[in-house]
Write a protein that holds these residues in place. Structure first.
Motif, PDB file in Angstrom:
ATOM      1  N   GLY A  36     -54.722  -7.154  35.151  1.00  0.00           N
ATOM      2  CA  GLY A  36     -53.845  -6.177  34.569  1.00  0.00           C
ATOM      3  C   GLY A  36     -53.439  -5.122  35.803  1.00  0.00           C
ATOM      4  N   GLY A  37     -54.550  -4.766  36.752  1.00  0.00           N
ATOM      5  CA  GLY A  37     -54.347  -4.028  37.778  1.00  0.00           C
ATOM      6  C   GLY A  37     -53.085  -4.596  38.646  1.00  0.00           C
ATOM      7  N   ARG A  38     -53.067  -5.833  38.713  1.00  0.00           N
ATOM      8  CA  ARG A  38     -52.094  -6.385  39.612  1.00  0.00           C
ATOM      9  C   ARG A  38     -50.594  -6.322  39.148  1.00  0.00           C
ATOM     10  N   LEU A  39     -50.323  -6.354  37.825  1.00  0.00           N
ATOM     11  CA  LEU A  39     -49.253  -6.126  37.064  1.00  0.00           C
ATOM     12  C   LEU A  39     -48.860  -4.728  37.387  1.00  0.00           C
ATOM     13  N   LYS A  40     -49.585  -3.739  37.283  1.00  0.00           N
ATOM     14  CA  LYS A  40     -49.056  -2.430  37.576  1.00  0.00           C
ATOM     15  C   LYS A  40     -48.721  -2.243  39.131  1.00  0.00           C
ATOM     16  N   ALA A  41     -49.509  -2.851  39.997  1.00  0.00           N
ATOM     17  CA  ALA A  41     -49.214  -2.582  41.346  1.00  0.00           C
ATOM     18  C   ALA A  41     -48.010  -3.259  41.897  1.00  0.00           C
ATOM     19  N   ASP A  43     -45.221  -3.763  40.155  1.00  0.00           N
ATOM     20  CA  ASP A  43     -44.225  -3.067  39.437  1.00  0.00           C
ATOM     21  C   ASP A  43     -43.625  -1.914  40.455  1.00  0.00           C
ATOM     22  N   GLU A  44     -44.657  -1.344  41.138  1.00  0.00           N
ATOM     23  CA  GLU A  44     -44.302  -0.314  42.188  1.00  0.00           C
ATOM     24  C   GLU A  44     -43.570  -0.744  43.280  1.00  0.00           C
ATOM     25  N   TRP A  48     -40.341  -7.643  42.848  1.00  0.00           N
ATOM     26  CA  TRP A  48     -41.217  -8.329  43.139  1.00  0.00           C
ATOM     27  C   TRP A  48     -40.991  -9.828  43.609  1.00  0.00           C
ATOM     28  N   ARG A 263     -52.061  -6.072  46.450  1.00  0.00           N
ATOM     29  CA  ARG A 263     -51.600  -5.966  44.987  1.00  0.00           C
ATOM     30  C   ARG A 263     -52.051  -7.037  43.971  1.00  0.00           C
ATOM     31  N   GLY A 267     -55.153  -5.348  42.778  1.00  0.00           N
ATOM     32  CA  GLY A 267     -54.135  -4.362  41.996  1.00  0.00           C
ATOM     33  C   GLY A 267     -54.338  -2.944  42.704  1.00  0.00           C
ATOM     34  N   LYS A 269     -52.486  -0.511  45.907  1.00  0.00           N
ATOM     35  CA  LYS A 269     -51.207  -0.327  47.000  1.00  0.00           C
ATOM     36  C   LYS A 269     -51.695  -0.993  48.360  1.00  0.00           C
TER      37      LYS A 269
END
Length: 477
Positions: A36-41, A43-44, A48, A263, A267, A269
């Protein structure tokens, strides 16, 4: 072989771990959190897929020119005052490191987290010559305290334990108060007070290497705890151990891959610490080792580089594939019987350690392709797993007798229209006693291996051809 955890058969390890409900829950929770953390990171970062393409290009370029970059790296390490040793085997790597430690008359060694030193069983080799070896990564330290338990995850080695189990280990081995807090921050703070003195007393520090930078002769270490920085600055002698493929041409490429690594792995930066170390301490430096050694390990990587599994060496050890794997979720890391678990382990371990002990690993996959989609450097993991299976059956001749008989039986049935039609008509009826709510959760015979991991859908009563004919008669609606 050093890479192997125990002598149990794969199925025995799986059956044992399927009974460990708590471990499976801990693994599921960790997978959900990390993925879950990876998906958010990611996207930033924007596009990708463009980052993945660039990461793949960097890794493939290095592998295509590995001899050039190994030479450049070794020359620049020596120019910076360091020593380089190329080890063909784990035994050669361990012997060299033992000689460095003995030359320093050292008895206390600090280590930061390193998969490649686990691969060669370095801790055991150092203990053989009378050294006390201390793991400083918190996860590795917990496992070391807990009767030398083995890592179950590439990035989070103690993911199979929760904070209450960890507290029990600290109570038993470190004298942590039984009524003390099980909060992760309190446990980490307690360990910090213990490890601080050990940092100051050690004579040798040993690390792995996330990426070696060819044009400067530097090594980079990516951590969240800061332990690697202490391991590389306080002891007078530093030894870094790396797989021969872990090179980038320059800091520019390292920046790209570190962005993707952090990332994909946790997850973030950027992890808390990215250390870049170049040789021993210079006159103007206030800290750092007086002596620096870089051990570059082959251990079968040259053979992989020259073969059809070459792309697996693109791996940057982020464990993104592990965090999305449905098989790993159910059986845990220890079932793979290797320090490299999950999809990357199922591909890499048989290449490093052979099919004799690890021929089952390529079959520990649903071939859903989630691992390939998650990989930040685009390793075609599910395709490599299929390739392993092809090699095992066609080149190695290691297919089980039962599988061969089953395939022959299927061949006979599928090539005879009468038998095929009879089979499709009775299949649903034969499987009905095993089904519940249109799924089979407790299979028998060949189905058992599948349903031990996930449910199997029942066979539809209506054949595809019958459904299609009805559809055509209705005008294709």
């Amino acid at each position: 072989m050093a890479i192997k955890y125990n002598d149990n058969a794969f199925k025995d390890n799986v059956n044992t771990n399927l009974e460990r409900d708590f471990m499976r829950g801990a693994v599921t929770s960790a997978q959900n959190r990390l993925h879950g953390g990876r998906l958010k990171a990611v996207d930033e970062l924007g596009d990708w897929e463009e980052w993945r393409k660039h990461g793949e290009e960097i890794r493939q370029h290095v592998l295509d020119n590995l001899d050039y970059y190994l030479y450049e790296l070794s020359e620049n390490v020596e120019k910076a005052g360091g020593h380089v040793f190329f080890a063909q085997t784990p035994e050669e790597a361990n012997a060299y490191i033992q000689s460095v430690v003995q030359k320093q008359q050292a008895t206390r060694v600090l280590k930061s987290k390193s998969m490649v030193t686990e691969e060669i069983s370095l801790n055991e080799a150092l203990e053989e010559i009378g050294c006390t070896v201390l793991e400083t990564d918190l996860g590795e330290y917990i496992l070391q305290l807990d009767d030398h338990d083995k890592p179950s995850h590439i990035v989070a080695p103690s993911v199979h334990k929760n904070r209450f189990q960890i507290k029990e280990v600290f109570v038993k081995k470190l004298g942590y108060p039984e009524d003390g807090s099980a909060d992760a921050k309190d446990l980490a703070r307690f360990v910090r007070t213990i490890l601080r003195d050990d940092y100051m007393q050690a004579e040798v520090g040993i690390t792995g290497c996330n990426f070696a930078i060819a044009d400067s002769g530097s090594i980079s270490l990516v951590t969240n705890e800061g332990n690697a920085g202490l391991v590389t600055t306080i002891p007078k002698t530093q030894i870094a151990v790396m797989g021969m493929e872990r090179i980038v041409p320059s800091l520019e490429e390292m920046e790209v891959l570190v962005n993707m690594l952090t990332r994909s792995a946790v997850g973030q930066k950027l992890t808390s610490y990215v250390n870049v170390i170049t040789g021993p301490k210079r006159a103007e430096d206030v800290d750092g080792p007086e002596e620096f050694h870089l051990v570059i390990l082959d251990n079968g990587r040259s053979d992989i580089l020259a073969g059809e599994f070459k792309s697996v060496l693109q791996c940057i050890r982020c464990a993104a594939c592990v965090n999305v794997c449905p098989v790993y979720r159910h059986i845990g890391g220890h079932s793979y019987n290797s320090i490299y678990s999950g999809p990357i382990g199922a591909v890499l371990t048989p290449l490093l350690a052979g099919y004799d002990d690890f021929k089952e690993l390529p079959y520990a996959s649903s071939l859903c392709g989630a691992c390939t989609d998650a990989c930040p450097v685009k390793i075609p993991l599910h395709e490599l797993l299929l390739k392993h299976r092809q090699v095992i059956v066609e080149k190695e001749g290691r297919a089980p007798v039962s599988e061969g008989l089953m395939m022959k039986g299927f061949s006979v049935g599928a090539s005879n229209s009468t038998l095929f039609n009879v089979g499709t008509k009775i299949a649903a009826a034969v499987m009905k006693p095993l089904s519940k709510n249109q799924m089979i959760s407790k299979g028998v015979g060949p189905l058992k291996d599948w349903t031990d991991i996930r449910d199997f859908p029942v066979v539809e009563r209506e054949k595809l051809r019958d459904w299609f004919d009805k559809r055509e008669k209705k005008g294709g609606k």
